[in-house]
Write an enzyme that holds these catalytic residues in place. Structure first.
Site, PDB file in Angstrom:
ATOM      1  N   VAL A 105       0.839  -1.207   0.000  1.00 27.28           N
ATOM      2  CA  VAL A 105       0.000   0.000   0.000  1.00 27.28           C
ATOM      3  C   VAL A 105       0.874   1.258   0.000  1.00 27.28           C
ATOM      4  O   VAL A 105       0.368   2.370   0.093  1.00 27.28           O
ATOM      5  CB  VAL A 105      -0.937   0.005   1.232  1.00 27.28           C
ATOM      6  CG1 VAL A 105      -1.861  -1.198   1.224  1.00 27.28           C
ATOM      7  CG2 VAL A 105      -0.152   0.066   2.551  1.00 27.28           C
ATOM      8  N   HIS A 121      -4.422  -4.498  -2.266  1.00 26.68           N
ATOM      9  CA  HIS A 121      -4.879  -4.143  -0.912  1.00 26.68           C
ATOM     10  C   HIS A 121      -5.056  -2.642  -0.741  1.00 26.68           C
ATOM     11  O   HIS A 121      -5.001  -2.140   0.383  1.00 26.68           O
ATOM     12  CB  HIS A 121      -3.899  -4.687   0.144  1.00 26.68           C
ATOM     13  CG  HIS A 121      -3.914  -6.185   0.266  1.00 26.68           C
ATOM     14  ND1 HIS A 121      -2.867  -6.931   0.760  1.00 26.68           N
ATOM     15  CD2 HIS A 121      -4.882  -7.091  -0.065  1.00 26.68           C
ATOM     16  CE1 HIS A 121      -3.183  -8.225   0.731  1.00 26.68           C
ATOM     17  NE2 HIS A 121      -4.398  -8.347   0.229  1.00 26.68           N
ATOM     18  N   CYS A 157     -18.661  15.728   4.907  1.00 27.16           N
ATOM     19  CA  CYS A 157     -19.740  15.610   5.901  1.00 27.16           C
ATOM     20  C   CYS A 157     -19.265  15.897   7.322  1.00 27.16           C
ATOM     21  O   CYS A 157     -20.070  15.943   8.250  1.00 27.16           O
ATOM     22  CB  CYS A 157     -20.377  14.219   5.829  1.00 27.16           C
ATOM     23  SG  CYS A 157     -19.289  12.904   6.435  1.00 27.16           S
ATOM     24  N   THR A 194       6.817 -11.901  -0.899  1.00 19.63           N
ATOM     25  CA  THR A 194       5.600 -12.044  -0.091  1.00 19.63           C
ATOM     26  C   THR A 194       5.634 -13.366   0.658  1.00 19.63           C
ATOM     27  O   THR A 194       6.112 -14.378   0.124  1.00 19.63           O
ATOM     28  CB  THR A 194       4.312 -11.931  -0.943  1.00 19.63           C
ATOM     29  OG1 THR A 194       3.183 -12.269  -0.119  1.00 19.63           O
ATOM     30  CG2 THR A 194       4.322 -12.816  -2.179  1.00 19.63           C
ATOM     31  N   SER A 195       5.118 -13.342   1.884  1.00 13.90           N
ATOM     32  CA  SER A 195       5.135 -14.552   2.717  1.00 13.90           C
ATOM     33  C   SER A 195       4.090 -15.561   2.266  1.00 13.90           C
ATOM     34  O   SER A 195       4.056 -16.679   2.791  1.00 13.90           O
ATOM     35  CB  SER A 195       4.889 -14.177   4.183  1.00 13.90           C
ATOM     36  OG  SER A 195       3.651 -13.510   4.305  1.00 13.90           O
ATOM     37  N   ASN A 219      12.402 -14.728  -3.145  1.00 14.74           N
ATOM     38  CA  ASN A 219      12.181 -14.381  -1.742  1.00 14.74           C
ATOM     39  C   ASN A 219      13.457 -14.657  -0.959  1.00 14.74           C
ATOM     40  O   ASN A 219      14.254 -15.517  -1.334  1.00 14.74           O
ATOM     41  CB  ASN A 219      11.026 -15.225  -1.158  1.00 14.74           C
ATOM     42  CG  ASN A 219      10.446 -14.628   0.116  1.00 14.74           C
ATOM     43  OD1 ASN A 219      11.160 -14.378   1.085  1.00 14.74           O
ATOM     44  ND2 ASN A 219       9.148 -14.378   0.102  1.00 14.74           N
TER      45      ASN A 219
HETATM   46  C1  BJW Z   1      12.219 -10.338   1.130  1.00 16.52           C
HETATM   47  C2  BJW Z   1      13.036  -9.343   1.538  1.00 16.52           C
HETATM   48  C3  BJW Z   1      13.941  -8.930   0.524  1.00 16.52           C
HETATM   49  C4  BJW Z   1      11.834  -9.733   3.252  1.00 16.52           C
HETATM   50  N1  BJW Z   1      13.888  -9.534  -0.680  1.00 16.52           N
HETATM   51  N2  BJW Z   1      12.130 -10.970   0.011  1.00 16.52           N
HETATM   52  C5  BJW Z   1      -8.322 -18.544   2.955  1.00 16.52           C
HETATM   53  C6  BJW Z   1      -7.652 -19.293   3.906  1.00 16.52           C
HETATM   54  C7  BJW Z   1      -7.359 -18.741   5.140  1.00 16.52           C
HETATM   55  C8  BJW Z   1      -7.748 -17.454   5.477  1.00 16.52           C
HETATM   56  C9  BJW Z   1      -8.415 -16.722   4.538  1.00 16.52           C
HETATM   57  C10 BJW Z   1      -8.702 -17.260   3.300  1.00 16.52           C
HETATM   58  N3  BJW Z   1      -9.337 -16.309   2.577  1.00 16.52           N
HETATM   59  C11 BJW Z   1      -9.468 -15.199   3.331  1.00 16.52           C
HETATM   60  C12 BJW Z   1      -8.913 -15.403   4.531  1.00 16.52           C
HETATM   61  C13 BJW Z   1      -8.843 -14.410   5.627  1.00 16.52           C
HETATM   62  C14 BJW Z   1      -7.741 -13.403   5.471  1.00 16.52           C
HETATM   63  C15 BJW Z   1      -6.416 -14.150   5.467  1.00 16.52           C
HETATM   64  O1  BJW Z   1      -5.777 -14.362   4.481  1.00 16.52           O
HETATM   65  N4  BJW Z   1      -5.962 -14.530   6.655  1.00 16.52           N
HETATM   66  C16 BJW Z   1      -4.683 -15.251   6.781  1.00 16.52           C
HETATM   67  C17 BJW Z   1      -3.692 -14.358   7.530  1.00 16.52           C
HETATM   68  C18 BJW Z   1      -4.921 -16.539   7.468  1.00 16.52           C
HETATM   69  N5  BJW Z   1      -7.899 -12.608   4.263  1.00 16.52           N
HETATM   70  C19 BJW Z   1      -8.685 -11.534   4.232  1.00 16.52           C
HETATM   71  O2  BJW Z   1      -9.342 -11.198   5.211  1.00 16.52           O
HETATM   72  C20 BJW Z   1      -8.783 -10.769   2.929  1.00 16.52           C
HETATM   73  N6  BJW Z   1     -10.155 -10.571   2.607  1.00 16.52           N
HETATM   74  C21 BJW Z   1     -10.928 -11.559   2.184  1.00 16.52           C
HETATM   75  O3  BJW Z   1     -10.525 -12.666   1.899  1.00 16.52           O
HETATM   76  O4  BJW Z   1     -12.245 -11.212   2.062  1.00 16.52           O
HETATM   77  C22 BJW Z   1     -13.215 -12.222   1.809  1.00 16.52           C
HETATM   78  C23 BJW Z   1     -14.581 -11.561   1.931  1.00 16.52           C
HETATM   79  C24 BJW Z   1     -15.520 -11.771   0.941  1.00 16.52           C
HETATM   80  C25 BJW Z   1     -16.788 -11.173   1.050  1.00 16.52           C
HETATM   81  C26 BJW Z   1     -17.080 -10.356   2.136  1.00 16.52           C
HETATM   82  C27 BJW Z   1     -16.141 -10.136   3.115  1.00 16.52           C
HETATM   83  C28 BJW Z   1     -14.871 -10.739   3.009  1.00 16.52           C
HETATM   84  C29 BJW Z   1      -8.189  -9.370   3.074  1.00 16.52           C
HETATM   85  C30 BJW Z   1      -6.745  -9.388   3.372  1.00 16.52           C
HETATM   86  C31 BJW Z   1      -6.249  -7.959   3.657  1.00 16.52           C
HETATM   87  C32 BJW Z   1      -4.782  -7.935   4.082  1.00 16.52           C
HETATM   88  N7  BJW Z   1      -4.464  -6.637   4.545  1.00 16.52           N
HETATM   89  C33 BJW Z   1      -3.092  -6.347   4.940  1.00 16.52           C
HETATM   90  C34 BJW Z   1      -3.069  -4.935   5.568  1.00 16.52           C
HETATM   91  C35 BJW Z   1      -3.184  -3.875   4.448  1.00 16.52           C
HETATM   92  C36 BJW Z   1      -3.228  -2.486   5.013  1.00 16.52           C
HETATM   93  C37 BJW Z   1      -1.958  -2.093   5.744  1.00 16.52           C
HETATM   94  O5  BJW Z   1      -0.849  -2.103   5.146  1.00 16.52           O
HETATM   95  O6  BJW Z   1      -2.070  -1.769   6.914  1.00 16.52           O
HETATM   96  O7  BJW Z   1      -2.218  -6.428   3.809  1.00 16.52           O
HETATM   97  S1  BJW Z   1      -2.384  -7.540   6.078  1.00 16.52           S
HETATM   98  C38 BJW Z   1      -0.737  -7.461   5.417  1.00 16.52           C
HETATM   99  O8  BJW Z   1      -0.394  -8.766   4.872  1.00 16.52           O
HETATM  100  C39 BJW Z   1      -0.819  -6.484   4.217  1.00 16.52           C
HETATM  101  C40 BJW Z   1       0.011  -7.191   3.210  1.00 16.52           C
HETATM  102  O9  BJW Z   1      -0.309  -6.734   1.905  1.00 16.52           O
HETATM  103  C41 BJW Z   1      -0.322  -8.650   3.443  1.00 16.52           C
HETATM  104  C42 BJW Z   1       0.703  -9.619   2.900  1.00 16.52           C
HETATM  105  O10 BJW Z   1       1.934  -9.426   3.524  1.00 16.52           O
HETATM  106  P1  BJW Z   1       3.280  -9.635   2.709  1.00 16.52           P
HETATM  107  O11 BJW Z   1       3.405  -8.604   1.674  1.00 16.52           O
HETATM  108  O12 BJW Z   1       3.367 -11.034   2.261  1.00 16.52           O
HETATM  109  O13 BJW Z   1       4.377  -9.286   3.827  1.00 16.52           O
HETATM  110  P2  BJW Z   1       5.043 -10.234   4.931  1.00 16.52           P
HETATM  111  O14 BJW Z   1       5.694  -9.363   5.934  1.00 16.52           O
HETATM  112  O15 BJW Z   1       4.096 -11.248   5.426  1.00 16.52           O
HETATM  113  O16 BJW Z   1       6.165 -11.040   4.137  1.00 16.52           O
HETATM  114  C43 BJW Z   1       7.309 -10.405   3.600  1.00 16.52           C
HETATM  115  C44 BJW Z   1       8.075 -11.444   2.799  1.00 16.52           C
HETATM  116  O17 BJW Z   1       9.142 -10.793   2.155  1.00 16.52           O
HETATM  117  C45 BJW Z   1       8.668 -12.589   3.634  1.00 16.52           C
HETATM  118  O18 BJW Z   1       8.390 -13.824   2.989  1.00 16.52           O
HETATM  119  C46 BJW Z   1      10.171 -12.298   3.617  1.00 16.52           C
HETATM  120  O19 BJW Z   1      10.947 -13.485   3.589  1.00 16.52           O
HETATM  121  C47 BJW Z   1      10.317 -11.551   2.323  1.00 16.52           C
HETATM  122  N8  BJW Z   1      11.407 -10.584   2.295  1.00 16.52           N
HETATM  123  N9  BJW Z   1      12.835  -8.958   2.792  1.00 16.52           N
HETATM  124  C48 BJW Z   1      12.999 -10.537  -0.910  1.00 16.52           C
HETATM  125  N10 BJW Z   1      14.836  -7.945   0.739  1.00 16.52           N
END
Ligand code: BJW
Length: 252
Positions: A105, A121, A157, A194-195, A219
C-alpha cells in the site's frame, strides 16, 4: 541447481515472451527501509493485526488505528523506490503485456513509474469517508503528512475518514479481482517478496500455474508457495531482479 543457474533458467523463460505478471509483497520494499509485516522486525511483531488492521479495531478505537497509519505515512514519505521497484518498472515498459499486482500500500511502485499496476490491498495514500457519505467521491488521494487532526475528518460531511486499504475480513474490490484474474493468463508469473500467507493474494500463483504459466518465486526465504511454484530462488529481491535484468539485457 545454484542461484545463477536458476536465474539463467528464468531469463531463458522470459526471452521473447509477451505476457508477464508479477505479484509483489512487503519484501520488495524492504530495501527501501519499509518494515515488512511478519519478519523479525515486522510490524506484526509489536502489534497484533486484529488490533490495527480490521474494521472492528477501527470502530473500537479509530484514534489508535489512525495514529498507526499516520506514523506509517510519515515513515513512507521519507523512503524512495529501490532497484527492485526500478527493474519492475522497466519491465512494465518493455513487455508488451505486463501486469504488476502489488499487495503493498506504500506507493513505491507508482513512484518508480510502473505501468499497468493493480493495488490489491488499496493504498495508504487514499482515504474514504467512514460513513460513505453521499457527497464524498468514493475514495480519493490525500498525501497530507502528518494529518493536523487524528482521526482526520471528511471534508464533505465532517465525519471520520478511514485509510483506503483493505483490512482483514474485508473483500477485495471486485474490479481488482477481475483484472488480477485476467492477468493470470500469462507466460511467466512471478511472486516476489511475499510470505504467501494472506488470501486471496496467496492463491494467485497457484491459479496462474494451473492456467499454464511458468511460475517463479523470488524471496529471502522459503514460503508456503516455494514448493508449489516451478522455480523458487532465494535472495534479496533487489539482487535477484538486478541479475535477471542483466541477463535479459545481455550484460554481465
Ligand atoms: C524479502 C526481503 C527482501 C523480506 N527480498 N524478500 C483462505 C484461507 C485462510 C484465510 C483466509 C482465506 N481467505 C481469506 C482469509 C482471511 C484473510 C487471510 O488471508 N488470513 C490469513 C492471515 C490466514 N484474508 C482476508 O481477510 C482478505 N479478505 C478476504 O478474503 O475477504 C473475503 C470476503 C468476501 C466477502 C465479504 C467479506 C470478506 C483481506 C486481506 C487484507 C490484508 N491486509 C493487509 C493490511 C493492508 C493495510 C496495511 O498495510 O495496513 O495487507 S495484512 C498485510 O499482509 C498487508 C500485506 O499486503 C499482506 C501480505 O503481507 P506480505 O506482503 O506477504 O508481507 P510479509 O511481511 O508477510 O512477508 C514479507 C516477505 O518478504 C517474507 O516472505 C520475507 O521473507 C520476504 N522478504 N525482505 C525478498 N529484501
Amino acid at each position: 541447481m545454484n542461484n545463477a543457474d536458476r536465474l539463467q533458467t528464468v531469463a531463458d523463460r522470459l526471452r521473447d515472451k509477451r505476457r508477464v505478471t508479477v505479484l509483489t509483497g512487503a519484501g520488495v520494499s524492504a530495501a527501501s527501509g519499509v518494515p515488512t509485516f511478519r519478519g523479525p522486525d515486522g510490524l506484526w511483531k509489536k502489534q497484533r493485526p486484529e488490533t490495527l488492521a480490521t474494521a472492528d479495531a477501527f470502530r473500537r478505537d479509530p484514534r489508535v488505528v489512525w495514529e498507526w497509519y499516520d506514523w506509517r505515512r510519515q515513515v513512507l514519505s521519507t523512503k524512495v523506490p529501490n532497484r527492485a521497484h526500478e527493474v519492475l518498472a522497466a519491465w512494465s515498459e518493455r513487455f508488451p503485456n505486463f501486469t504488476l499486482i502489488t499487495q503493498n500500500v506504500d506507493g513505491l511502485h507508482e513512484r518508480a513509474g510502473t505501468r499497468n499496476l493493480i493495488r490489491f490491498h488499496g493504498s495508504i495514500w487514499e482515504v474514504l469517508c467512514w460513513d460513505r457519505c453521499a457527497n464524498a467521491p468514493g475514495r480519493w488521494w490525500d498525501d497530507t503528512v502528518p494529518f493536523p487532526q487524528i482521526p482526520p475528518s471528511c471534508p464533505h460531511c465532517g465525519g471520520m475518514l478511514r485509510p483506503g486499504v483493505v483490512w482483514f475480513g474485508e473483500p477485495i474490490d471486485p474490479d481488482v479481482i477481475a483484472k488480477s484474474t485476467d492477468a493470470l493468463d500469462c507466460d511467466v508469473f512471478f511472486t516476489v517478496g511475499t510470505s504467501a500467507q494472506v488470501f486471496p493474494a496467496a492463491a494467485l500463483a497457484h491459479e496462474a500455474r494451473h492456467r499454464g504459466a511458468f511460475t517463479v518465486e523470488l524471496n529471502l526465504e522459503s514460503t508456503p508457495s516455494s514448493n508449489a511454484v516451478d522455480l523458487s530462488v532465494q535472495g534479496p529481491a533487489t539482487d535477484l531482479l538486478q541479475t535477471l535484468e542483466e541477463l535479459l539485457l545481455g550484460r554481465p
